[in-house]
Design a protein around this motif. Structure first.
Motif, PDB file in Angstrom:
ATOM      1  N   ASP A 160       0.918  -1.269   0.012  1.00 19.51           N
ATOM      2  CA  ASP A 160      -0.033   0.043   0.056  1.00 19.51           C
ATOM      3  C   ASP A 160       1.003   1.350   0.091  1.00 19.51           C
ATOM      4  O   ASP A 160       1.850   1.495   0.828  1.00 19.51           O
ATOM      5  N   ASP A 161       0.586   2.117  -0.909  1.00 19.05           N
ATOM      6  CA  ASP A 161       1.251   3.337  -1.082  1.00 19.05           C
ATOM      7  C   ASP A 161       2.946   3.269  -1.112  1.00 19.05           C
ATOM      8  O   ASP A 161       3.749   3.729  -0.522  1.00 19.05           O
ATOM      9  N   ASP A 206     -11.883  -2.033  -8.222  1.00 15.09           N
ATOM     10  CA  ASP A 206     -11.444  -0.738  -8.390  1.00 15.09           C
ATOM     11  C   ASP A 206     -12.301  -0.228  -7.402  1.00 15.09           C
ATOM     12  O   ASP A 206     -13.719  -0.089  -7.643  1.00 15.09           O
ATOM     13  N   VAL A 219      -9.734   9.441  -4.506  1.00 16.16           N
ATOM     14  CA  VAL A 219      -8.989   8.791  -5.468  1.00 16.16           C
ATOM     15  C   VAL A 219      -9.436   7.818  -5.472  1.00 16.16           C
ATOM     16  O   VAL A 219     -10.237   7.019  -5.121  1.00 16.16           O
ATOM     17  N   LEU A 234      -8.852   3.852  -6.364  1.00 22.63           N
ATOM     18  CA  LEU A 234      -7.599   2.816  -5.928  1.00 22.63           C
ATOM     19  C   LEU A 234      -7.892   1.500  -6.778  1.00 22.63           C
ATOM     20  O   LEU A 234      -9.138   1.179  -6.548  1.00 22.63           O
ATOM     21  N   ARG A 235      -7.035   0.484  -7.269  1.00 25.29           N
ATOM     22  CA  ARG A 235      -7.039  -0.396  -7.721  1.00 25.29           C
ATOM     23  C   ARG A 235      -6.603  -1.339  -6.563  1.00 25.29           C
ATOM     24  O   ARG A 235      -5.499  -1.430  -6.197  1.00 25.29           O
ATOM     25  N   ALA A 250      -2.948   0.408  -5.329  1.00 30.73           N
ATOM     26  CA  ALA A 250      -2.403   1.292  -6.113  1.00 30.73           C
ATOM     27  C   ALA A 250      -3.333   2.210  -6.610  1.00 30.73           C
ATOM     28  O   ALA A 250      -4.522   1.960  -6.893  1.00 30.73           O
ATOM     29  N   VAL A 251      -2.797   3.496  -6.763  1.00 30.31           N
ATOM     30  CA  VAL A 251      -3.820   4.464  -7.640  1.00 30.31           C
ATOM     31  C   VAL A 251      -4.038   4.117  -8.722  1.00 30.31           C
ATOM     32  O   VAL A 251      -3.062   3.422  -9.470  1.00 30.31           O
ATOM     33  N   GLU A 252      -5.258   4.227  -9.383  1.00 31.56           N
ATOM     34  CA  GLU A 252      -5.557   3.862 -10.904  1.00 31.56           C
ATOM     35  C   GLU A 252      -5.374   5.046 -11.796  1.00 31.56           C
ATOM     36  O   GLU A 252      -5.574   5.842 -11.429  1.00 31.56           O
TER      37      GLU A 252
END
Length: 112
Positions: free
Chosen positions: A37-38, A78, A90, A92-93, A110-112
């Protein structure tokens, strides 16, 4: 959050992540599971519990499931996350891998 496209463990993960105390989420993972994560990876029960108590609980958020792909023991979800974090919104996937037991062995966010 209930949808036929999510496995029981993934459904429970999203339901329990809505709770103020996220300690129950740890039971959904295998003992040697990992969460990324991140950009940070947390491996094993102790590190996953630390992630749940720390970074995963840092902000007040709401989750909206906006898409799901599922095959065998893999689920991609998602999720639109909105809350009191910088930016406030945001997409996120979440990539889940499950063991034959149904427990989560790997989660990558992760950011999609």
């Amino acid at each position: 959050m209930t949808t036929p496209d999510l496995s029981p463990a993934v459904t429970a993960y999203f339901e329990l992540m809505r709770e103020p105390s996220k300690t129950g989420v740890a039971a959904l993972f295998t003992a040697d599971a990992s969460v990324t994560d991140d950009g940070r990876t947390f491996t094993g029960d102790g590190e996953i519990r630390a992630w749940l108590a720390g970074p995963a609980s840092e902000y007040t958020v709401t989750h909206t499931l906006v898409g799901v792909e599922r095959s065998a023991r893999n689920t991609i979800a998602d999720v639109l996350l909105e809350g009191d974090f910088p930016g406030g919104r945001v997409l996120l996937r979440h990539r889940f891998r499950e063991a034959a037991s149904g427990l989560i062995t790997r989660l990558t966010i992760a950011v999609e």
